[in-house]
Design a protein around this motif. Structure first.
Motif, PDB file in Angstrom:
ATOM      1  N   ALA A 464      -9.056 -62.094  36.514  1.00 17.00           N
ATOM      2  CA  ALA A 464      -7.925 -61.200  36.760  1.00 17.00           C
ATOM      3  C   ALA A 464      -6.758 -61.985  37.364  1.00 17.00           C
ATOM      4  O   ALA A 464      -6.932 -62.760  38.307  1.00 17.00           O
ATOM      5  CB  ALA A 464      -8.340 -60.070  37.689  1.00 17.00           C
ATOM      6  N   GLY A 465      -5.575 -61.762  36.803  1.00 17.99           N
ATOM      7  CA  GLY A 465      -4.364 -62.434  37.277  1.00 17.99           C
ATOM      8  C   GLY A 465      -4.072 -63.754  36.588  1.00 17.99           C
ATOM      9  O   GLY A 465      -2.975 -64.313  36.776  1.00 17.99           O
ATOM     10  N   ASP A 466      -5.044 -64.277  35.811  1.00 19.59           N
ATOM     11  CA  ASP A 466      -4.783 -65.528  35.097  1.00 19.59           C
ATOM     12  C   ASP A 466      -3.660 -65.307  34.077  1.00 19.59           C
ATOM     13  O   ASP A 466      -3.649 -64.300  33.350  1.00 19.59           O
ATOM     14  CB  ASP A 466      -6.040 -66.009  34.374  1.00 19.59           C
ATOM     15  CG  ASP A 466      -7.034 -66.664  35.329  1.00 19.59           C
ATOM     16  OD1 ASP A 466      -6.655 -66.935  36.479  1.00 19.59           O
ATOM     17  OD2 ASP A 466      -8.191 -66.892  34.914  1.00 19.59           O
ATOM     18  N   ALA A 480      10.395 -60.014  16.665  1.00 20.56           N
ATOM     19  CA  ALA A 480       9.045 -59.901  17.205  1.00 20.56           C
ATOM     20  C   ALA A 480       8.044 -60.312  16.130  1.00 20.56           C
ATOM     21  O   ALA A 480       8.352 -60.366  14.941  1.00 20.56           O
ATOM     22  CB  ALA A 480       8.765 -58.467  17.667  1.00 20.56           C
ATOM     23  N   PHE A 481       6.819 -60.608  16.594  1.00 26.42           N
ATOM     24  CA  PHE A 481       5.727 -60.841  15.664  1.00 26.42           C
ATOM     25  C   PHE A 481       5.290 -59.507  15.054  1.00 26.42           C
ATOM     26  O   PHE A 481       5.319 -58.465  15.724  1.00 26.42           O
ATOM     27  CB  PHE A 481       4.541 -61.486  16.381  1.00 26.42           C
ATOM     28  CG  PHE A 481       4.836 -62.842  16.971  1.00 26.42           C
ATOM     29  CD1 PHE A 481       4.955 -63.956  16.161  1.00 26.42           C
ATOM     30  CD2 PHE A 481       4.984 -62.992  18.347  1.00 26.42           C
ATOM     31  CE1 PHE A 481       5.220 -65.207  16.706  1.00 26.42           C
ATOM     32  CE2 PHE A 481       5.240 -64.243  18.902  1.00 26.42           C
ATOM     33  CZ  PHE A 481       5.364 -65.351  18.074  1.00 26.42           C
ATOM     34  N   GLU A 482       4.856 -59.561  13.834  1.00 25.72           N
ATOM     35  CA  GLU A 482       4.321 -58.342  13.227  1.00 25.72           C
ATOM     36  C   GLU A 482       2.945 -58.014  13.774  1.00 25.72           C
ATOM     37  O   GLU A 482       2.592 -56.845  13.947  1.00 25.72           O
ATOM     38  CB  GLU A 482       4.254 -58.501  11.700  1.00 25.72           C
ATOM     39  CG  GLU A 482       3.746 -57.254  10.977  1.00 25.72           C
ATOM     40  CD  GLU A 482       3.732 -57.419   9.483  1.00 25.72           C
ATOM     41  OE1 GLU A 482       3.235 -56.507   8.786  1.00 25.72           O
ATOM     42  OE2 GLU A 482       4.206 -58.462   8.987  1.00 25.72           O
ATOM     43  N   SER A 483       2.157 -59.056  14.076  1.00 17.39           N
ATOM     44  CA  SER A 483       0.819 -58.832  14.630  1.00 17.39           C
ATOM     45  C   SER A 483       0.550 -59.856  15.714  1.00 17.39           C
ATOM     46  O   SER A 483       1.019 -61.003  15.649  1.00 17.39           O
ATOM     47  CB  SER A 483      -0.246 -58.933  13.538  1.00 17.39           C
ATOM     48  OG  SER A 483      -0.305 -60.239  12.991  1.00 17.39           O
ATOM     49  N   VAL A 484      -0.199 -59.439  16.741  1.00 14.34           N
ATOM     50  CA  VAL A 484      -0.605 -60.316  17.843  1.00 14.34           C
ATOM     51  C   VAL A 484      -2.114 -60.218  17.973  1.00 14.34           C
ATOM     52  O   VAL A 484      -2.662 -59.127  18.208  1.00 14.34           O
ATOM     53  CB  VAL A 484       0.077 -59.924  19.170  1.00 14.34           C
ATOM     54  CG1 VAL A 484      -0.440 -60.801  20.309  1.00 14.34           C
ATOM     55  CG2 VAL A 484       1.590 -60.043  19.043  1.00 14.34           C
ATOM     56  N   ASP A 485      -2.788 -61.331  17.816  1.00 16.99           N
ATOM     57  CA  ASP A 485      -4.253 -61.372  17.857  1.00 16.99           C
ATOM     58  C   ASP A 485      -4.674 -62.378  18.917  1.00 16.99           C
ATOM     59  O   ASP A 485      -4.515 -63.586  18.737  1.00 16.99           O
ATOM     60  CB  ASP A 485      -4.802 -61.762  16.486  1.00 16.99           C
ATOM     61  CG  ASP A 485      -6.323 -61.797  16.452  1.00 16.99           C
ATOM     62  OD1 ASP A 485      -6.957 -61.355  17.431  1.00 16.99           O
ATOM     63  OD2 ASP A 485      -6.869 -62.289  15.441  1.00 16.99           O
ATOM     64  N   ILE A 486      -5.216 -61.881  20.047  1.00 17.27           N
ATOM     65  CA  ILE A 486      -5.629 -62.743  21.153  1.00 17.27           C
ATOM     66  C   ILE A 486      -7.145 -62.710  21.239  1.00 17.27           C
ATOM     67  O   ILE A 486      -7.753 -61.652  21.461  1.00 17.27           O
ATOM     68  CB  ILE A 486      -5.011 -62.281  22.484  1.00 17.27           C
ATOM     69  CG1 ILE A 486      -3.481 -62.282  22.372  1.00 17.27           C
ATOM     70  CG2 ILE A 486      -5.457 -63.191  23.626  1.00 17.27           C
ATOM     71  CD1 ILE A 486      -2.786 -61.699  23.578  1.00 17.27           C
ATOM     72  N   LEU A 494     -11.807 -56.758  31.930  1.00 17.23           N
ATOM     73  CA  LEU A 494     -10.418 -57.199  31.849  1.00 17.23           C
ATOM     74  C   LEU A 494      -9.886 -57.066  30.419  1.00 17.23           C
ATOM     75  O   LEU A 494     -10.640 -56.992  29.455  1.00 17.23           O
ATOM     76  CB  LEU A 494     -10.283 -58.661  32.300  1.00 17.23           C
ATOM     77  CG  LEU A 494     -10.690 -58.988  33.740  1.00 17.23           C
ATOM     78  CD1 LEU A 494     -10.478 -60.462  34.028  1.00 17.23           C
ATOM     79  CD2 LEU A 494      -9.923 -58.114  34.742  1.00 17.23           C
ATOM     80  N   ALA A 495      -8.555 -57.042  30.339  1.00 15.55           N
ATOM     81  CA  ALA A 495      -7.871 -57.010  29.038  1.00 15.55           C
ATOM     82  C   ALA A 495      -6.603 -57.838  29.166  1.00 15.55           C
ATOM     83  O   ALA A 495      -6.157 -58.181  30.264  1.00 15.55           O
ATOM     84  CB  ALA A 495      -7.539 -55.578  28.630  1.00 15.55           C
ATOM     85  N   TRP A 496      -6.005 -58.143  28.017  1.00 13.57           N
ATOM     86  CA  TRP A 496      -4.777 -58.943  28.020  1.00 13.57           C
ATOM     87  C   TRP A 496      -3.556 -58.031  27.985  1.00 13.57           C
ATOM     88  O   TRP A 496      -3.441 -57.153  27.130  1.00 13.57           O
ATOM     89  CB  TRP A 496      -4.743 -59.899  26.829  1.00 13.57           C
ATOM     90  CG  TRP A 496      -5.687 -61.061  26.990  1.00 13.57           C
ATOM     91  CD1 TRP A 496      -6.871 -61.240  26.347  1.00 13.57           C
ATOM     92  CD2 TRP A 496      -5.519 -62.164  27.871  1.00 13.57           C
ATOM     93  NE1 TRP A 496      -7.462 -62.407  26.770  1.00 13.57           N
ATOM     94  CE2 TRP A 496      -6.649 -63.005  27.716  1.00 13.57           C
ATOM     95  CE3 TRP A 496      -4.533 -62.540  28.793  1.00 13.57           C
ATOM     96  CZ2 TRP A 496      -6.821 -64.180  28.425  1.00 13.57           C
ATOM     97  CZ3 TRP A 496      -4.707 -63.718  29.508  1.00 13.57           C
ATOM     98  CH2 TRP A 496      -5.830 -64.531  29.324  1.00 13.57           C
ATOM     99  N   GLN A 506       4.756 -64.815  28.360  1.00 11.95           N
ATOM    100  CA  GLN A 506       3.464 -64.888  29.005  1.00 11.95           C
ATOM    101  C   GLN A 506       2.543 -63.734  28.604  1.00 11.95           C
ATOM    102  O   GLN A 506       3.008 -62.629  28.253  1.00 11.95           O
ATOM    103  CB  GLN A 506       3.633 -64.875  30.527  1.00 11.95           C
ATOM    104  CG  GLN A 506       4.379 -66.089  31.083  1.00 11.95           C
ATOM    105  CD  GLN A 506       4.598 -65.966  32.584  1.00 11.95           C
ATOM    106  OE1 GLN A 506       4.764 -64.859  33.111  1.00 11.95           O
ATOM    107  NE2 GLN A 506       4.609 -67.095  33.275  1.00 11.95           N
ATOM    108  N   ILE A 507       1.252 -64.001  28.692  1.00  6.98           N
ATOM    109  CA  ILE A 507       0.221 -62.954  28.639  1.00  6.98           C
ATOM    110  C   ILE A 507      -0.596 -63.080  29.926  1.00  6.98           C
ATOM    111  O   ILE A 507      -0.773 -64.178  30.463  1.00  6.98           O
ATOM    112  CB  ILE A 507      -0.670 -63.076  27.395  1.00  6.98           C
ATOM    113  CG1 ILE A 507      -1.370 -64.441  27.330  1.00  6.98           C
ATOM    114  CG2 ILE A 507       0.152 -62.860  26.124  1.00  6.98           C
ATOM    115  CD1 ILE A 507      -2.389 -64.565  26.204  1.00  6.98           C
ATOM    116  N   VAL A 508      -1.071 -61.921  30.442  1.00  5.70           N
ATOM    117  CA  VAL A 508      -1.743 -61.902  31.736  1.00  5.70           C
ATOM    118  C   VAL A 508      -3.062 -61.123  31.609  1.00  5.70           C
ATOM    119  O   VAL A 508      -3.101 -60.079  30.946  1.00  5.70           O
ATOM    120  CB  VAL A 508      -0.846 -61.235  32.816  1.00  5.70           C
ATOM    121  CG1 VAL A 508      -1.532 -61.274  34.167  1.00  5.70           C
ATOM    122  CG2 VAL A 508       0.509 -61.917  32.886  1.00  5.70           C
ATOM    123  N   ALA A 509      -4.102 -61.658  32.238  1.00  4.55           N
ATOM    124  CA  ALA A 509      -5.387 -60.952  32.278  1.00  4.55           C
ATOM    125  C   ALA A 509      -5.335 -59.903  33.391  1.00  4.55           C
ATOM    126  O   ALA A 509      -5.100 -60.217  34.564  1.00  4.55           O
ATOM    127  CB  ALA A 509      -6.539 -61.951  32.539  1.00  4.55           C
TER     128      ALA A 509
END
Length: 512
Positions: A464-466, A480-486, A494-496, A506-509
């Protein structure tokens, strides 16, 4: 080696041969127009050259020398087909320990309208100083065939292949050719009277050159084909003339060309090319490609074609029209790996703006750094691109994939980055990062496509918080991107959070 020493060595060699072979008889057989006469075994000519066919003026003459059953010939220079016109001479050396040592120049096609043929087969050995395959005479033609495992031809000093007319060298079925300096097309005649051709064919077949290797020198065009064989050179150059390109092709399972030092493709006029076919491999240290209107080129145009360049590559191109052919062309799944800098710039003295210096149509290009000078053409159409830094504007067209974080920890772009529809940007992430994995000095323009984020091997679950900073930019981010796959491992629950992706990159957990 003086005459007395040669006689002693020859006598010892003959004694050892007879002892090892038992009742087998060593042979040197002469027929037709051959000088001098009186062949024996070993046949040591002392200071006399060996002349086969065309030894005196007159009607067309032919002659041959056959060395078999561990026979030995020692000569001080040789001409096959000459020195007088219209001679046709052949020497064949066949079988293990059959040997011809020529202390001087061996010339195949030594006068006008003459032909000379050298055949080395099945473990035989021929050693000469200079080798001339087709002398500088009209209608003179020379042919070399080295065939069968352990058959060996050695040119200790200079090999000249194809002067005024043409010439052919075939190395096949596991045979070897060892040379020093090699020149395809030597006299400077630009008239394409006949083909200059060399073929290295079959597993175990090899040509090892320790000096300069010049394909198409002095304006002559030549063809070198490596199919499942091996070519090893030092400081090779591939050039041609205004009528025809010189080309080196490498293909077939195990087909390999390794060049130490600098490989030069094309000239200031831009003629000459290298083509890597299916399973063909080229390994180089440094490379310079010079092209005017696409006439100098390096193509990877079939499956599993591969070029590995350990240092820098310079592509110099220019054209008077926009749609000239490319210089470095990667297609059909071919793979290019450049350890240093790939620099694409205008050809000095060439007409017009730089044309398509590099096209990645359907293949892979990995380079330590890429630099475009004066908007030199770089077309990223399909396939896969990865680099540590890119100087210039990078346009990721439909079906292209920009890869960040695999071969290089991050990528910087000194320019703008545009991603078109159906293209993608793929990140490989090892752990949290405060600095952007992809940083663009200028604008980022996103017209759809995909963002893919994958975990590096051995990556631990994020807590969490990473935070992972994927993108950074110095100009504006548009679209923007049409699709985002993490697809990154997370601790349970947790989720992104991607809400800041287009604000901070940035992306955050976070708790899911």
């Amino acid at each position: 080696m003086n005459q007395q020493a040669r006689c002693v060595v020859s006598a010892l060699f003959a004694a050892v041969s007879v002892s090892a072979a038992g009742p087998a008889r060593a042979d040197v057989t002469v027929s037709g127009d051959v000088s001098p006469t009186g062949a024996t075994d070993p046949w040591d000519l002392g200071a006399s050259p060996l002349l086969v066919a065309g030894t005196i003026p007159g009607p067309p003459r032919s002659g041959s020398v056959l060395v078999t059953n561990r026979g030995t010939v020692i000569s001080a220079g040789a001409i096959l087909g000459g020195p007088y016109e219209e001679g046709s001479g052949t020497i064949e050396v066949t079988g293990y320990r059959s040997t011809w040592i020529n202390n001087g120049t061996l010339e195949l096609g030594g006068h006008e309208s003459s032909t000379g043929t050298l055949i080395v087969r099945r473990g035989a050995q021929v050693i000469t100083d200079d080798l001339v395959v087709s002398g500088p005479y009209p209608h003179a033609h020379g042919t070399v065939l080295v065939e069968g495992y352990d058959a060996t031809l050695t040119s200790r000093t200079l090999a000249r292949i194809g002067d005024m007319w043409g010439g052919r060298v075939d190395i096949r079925q596991g045979a070897s050719f060892f040379s020093h300096d090699v020149w395809f097309g030597y006299t400077g005649s630009r008239t394409p009277y006949g083909p200059i051709q060399a073929n290295i064919t079959g597993s175990g077949s090899r040509w090892v050159s320790t000096g300069g290797f010049y394909v198409g020198t002095a304006g002559r065009a030549a063809r070198v084909s490596v199919y499942r064989g091996e070519l090893s050179t030092v400081n090779a150059a591939v050039t041609g003339n205004s009528a025809e390109n010189s080309v080196v092709t490498v293909s077939g399972w195990g087909g390999t060309w390794v060049n130490q030092g600098l490989l030069e493709v094309g000239s200031i006029q831009g003629f000459g090319g290298v083509v890597l076919g299916a399973h063909g491999t080229l390994v180089t240290d440094e490379t310079v490609i010079r092209s005017q209107t696409g006439a100098g080129y390096l193509y990877l145009d079939d499956v599993y074609a591969s070029w590995i360049n350990h240092g820098d590559v310079t592509v110099l191109s220019s054209a008077s029209t926009l749609w000239a052919d490319s210089v470095l062309h990667v297609d059909f799944g071919g793979s290019v790996t450049i350890g240093g800098l790939l620099r694409v710039a205008p050809l000095p003295g060439g007409p017009g703006r730089p044309s398509w210096g590099v096209i990645i149509k359907d293949g892979n290009l990995t380079a330590g750094a890429i630099e475009l000078v004066e908007d030199a053409g770089f077309y990223f159409q399909e396939g896969r691109l990865e680099t540590g830094s890119f100087v210039g504007d990078l346009n990721n067209s439909p079906y292209g994939t920009l890869v960040v974080g695999e071969a290089y920890a991050s990528t910087s772009i000194a320019g703008s980055y545009a991603q078109r529809w159906l293209a993608s940007t793929r990140f490989t992430v090892a752990g949290p990062s405060a600095a952007p994995l992809l940083y663009v000095d200028g604008d980022v323009v996103l017209e759809g496509g995909a963002l893919e984020v994958r975990a590096a091997d051995g990556a631990l679950p994020f807590q969490a918080g990473d935070t992972v900073t994927l993108l950074g930019w110095g100009g504006a981010l548009v679209g923007a991107f049409e699709s985002v796959d993490i697809d990154l491992p997370l601790a349970p629950g947790l989720a992104w959070d991607t809400s800041a992706l287009y604000l901070t990159g940035q992306i955050v957990a976070v708790p899911g």
